[in-house]
Design a protein around this motif. Sequence first.
Motif, PDB file in Angstrom:
ATOM      1  N   ASN A  35      -8.699  -0.898  -5.931  1.00  0.00           N
ATOM      2  CA  ASN A  35      -8.934  -0.113  -4.715  1.00  0.00           C
ATOM      3  C   ASN A  35      -9.953   0.990  -4.981  1.00  0.00           C
ATOM      4  N   ARG A  36     -10.248   1.758  -3.931  1.00  0.00           N
ATOM      5  CA  ARG A  36     -11.271   2.803  -4.029  1.00  0.00           C
ATOM      6  C   ARG A  36     -10.853   3.936  -4.958  1.00  0.00           C
ATOM      7  N   VAL A  37      -9.559   4.214  -5.005  1.00  0.00           N
ATOM      8  CA  VAL A  37      -9.091   5.273  -5.900  1.00  0.00           C
ATOM      9  C   VAL A  37      -9.411   4.913  -7.344  1.00  0.00           C
ATOM     10  N   GLU A  38      -9.158   3.663  -7.718  1.00  0.00           N
ATOM     11  CA  GLU A  38      -9.457   3.229  -9.083  1.00  0.00           C
ATOM     12  C   GLU A  38     -10.964   3.219  -9.345  1.00  0.00           C
ATOM     13  N   ILE A  39     -11.765   2.895  -8.315  1.00  0.00           N
ATOM     14  CA  ILE A  39     -13.216   2.960  -8.482  1.00  0.00           C
ATOM     15  C   ILE A  39     -13.639   4.393  -8.788  1.00  0.00           C
ATOM     16  N   ALA A  72      -1.247   3.600  -6.405  1.00  0.00           N
ATOM     17  CA  ALA A  72      -1.252   4.289  -5.113  1.00  0.00           C
ATOM     18  C   ALA A  72      -2.637   4.240  -4.479  1.00  0.00           C
ATOM     19  N   THR A  73      -2.675   4.105  -3.156  1.00  0.00           N
ATOM     20  CA  THR A  73      -3.944   4.122  -2.433  1.00  0.00           C
ATOM     21  C   THR A  73      -4.183   5.470  -1.770  1.00  0.00           C
ATOM     22  N   GLY A  74      -3.354   6.444  -2.089  1.00  0.00           N
ATOM     23  CA  GLY A  74      -3.560   7.780  -1.560  1.00  0.00           C
ATOM     24  C   GLY A  74      -2.634   8.768  -2.231  1.00  0.00           C
ATOM     25  N   ARG A 105       0.856  -1.188   0.000  1.00  0.00           N
ATOM     26  CA  ARG A 105       0.000   0.000   0.000  1.00  0.00           C
ATOM     27  C   ARG A 105       0.889   1.234   0.000  1.00  0.00           C
ATOM     28  N   VAL A 106       0.695   2.080  -0.987  1.00  0.00           N
ATOM     29  CA  VAL A 106       1.542   3.251  -1.177  1.00  0.00           C
ATOM     30  C   VAL A 106       0.700   4.522  -1.117  1.00  0.00           C
ATOM     31  N   VAL A 107       1.174   5.487  -0.326  1.00  0.00           N
ATOM     32  CA  VAL A 107       0.570   6.820  -0.304  1.00  0.00           C
ATOM     33  C   VAL A 107       1.619   7.793  -0.828  1.00  0.00           C
ATOM     34  N   VAL A 108       1.290   8.519  -1.876  1.00  0.00           N
ATOM     35  CA  VAL A 108       2.201   9.504  -2.448  1.00  0.00           C
ATOM     36  C   VAL A 108       2.017  10.832  -1.712  1.00  0.00           C
TER      37      VAL A 108
END
Length: 205
Positions: free
Chosen positions: A187-191, A89-91, A68-71
């Motif tokens: 993930n939710r970002v891609e949704i 990225a998840t954030g 899990r990566v947050v930029v």
Amino acid sequence: MIRGGLRMILEHQQDMAVVAEAADGLTAIDLARRLRPDVSLVDIRMPGADGLEVTRALAGPGVADPLRVVVVTTFDLDEYVYGAIRGGATGFLLKDAGPALLVEAVRAAHAGDALISPSVTVRLLRSMAVPATPAKGAKPLTDRETDVVRSIARGRTNLEVAAELFISLSTVKSHVSGIQAKLGLRNRVEIAAWAWEHGVVTGPG
């Protein structure tokens, strides 16, 4: 200096510990693969390999066991946000977002949710919108799943989605899992990105 500040913020939390730091992208990839941290914070501009390369190496398509990566960056540029999202990225957080949002982003990533700085979320995702067309190979969503997708695309958390749609938190999580499976998203970002790209949501709210 920035890494020192981030460390102080995170280690002040009782449930968090910093297991490693890296001064360049290649070292970050090596350390993350060896230590398997719950969440990796990655800057956009780093020597050796930039943040987008690091994100793809740790969380991108084809990675067998993605992290899990947050930029976290000072650069509020759409191509960076879009690249980070597409890289897994998840954030995505701006450095001026403040300590509270940083901690929230780490916790969200750890829980499997995603957080993008509010100042870039809707602007970015709206700019990605195109006329609605079915995603290739995607199974159709139910009306309730579509409602959940719209809420996610507008930056709602699972708790907010549950309250907004008058359903339980576990039901929201079940819908999110089903949506990811149907659309082939991770993930939710891609949704959220998919929703704007396919015209499922087109305005504020």
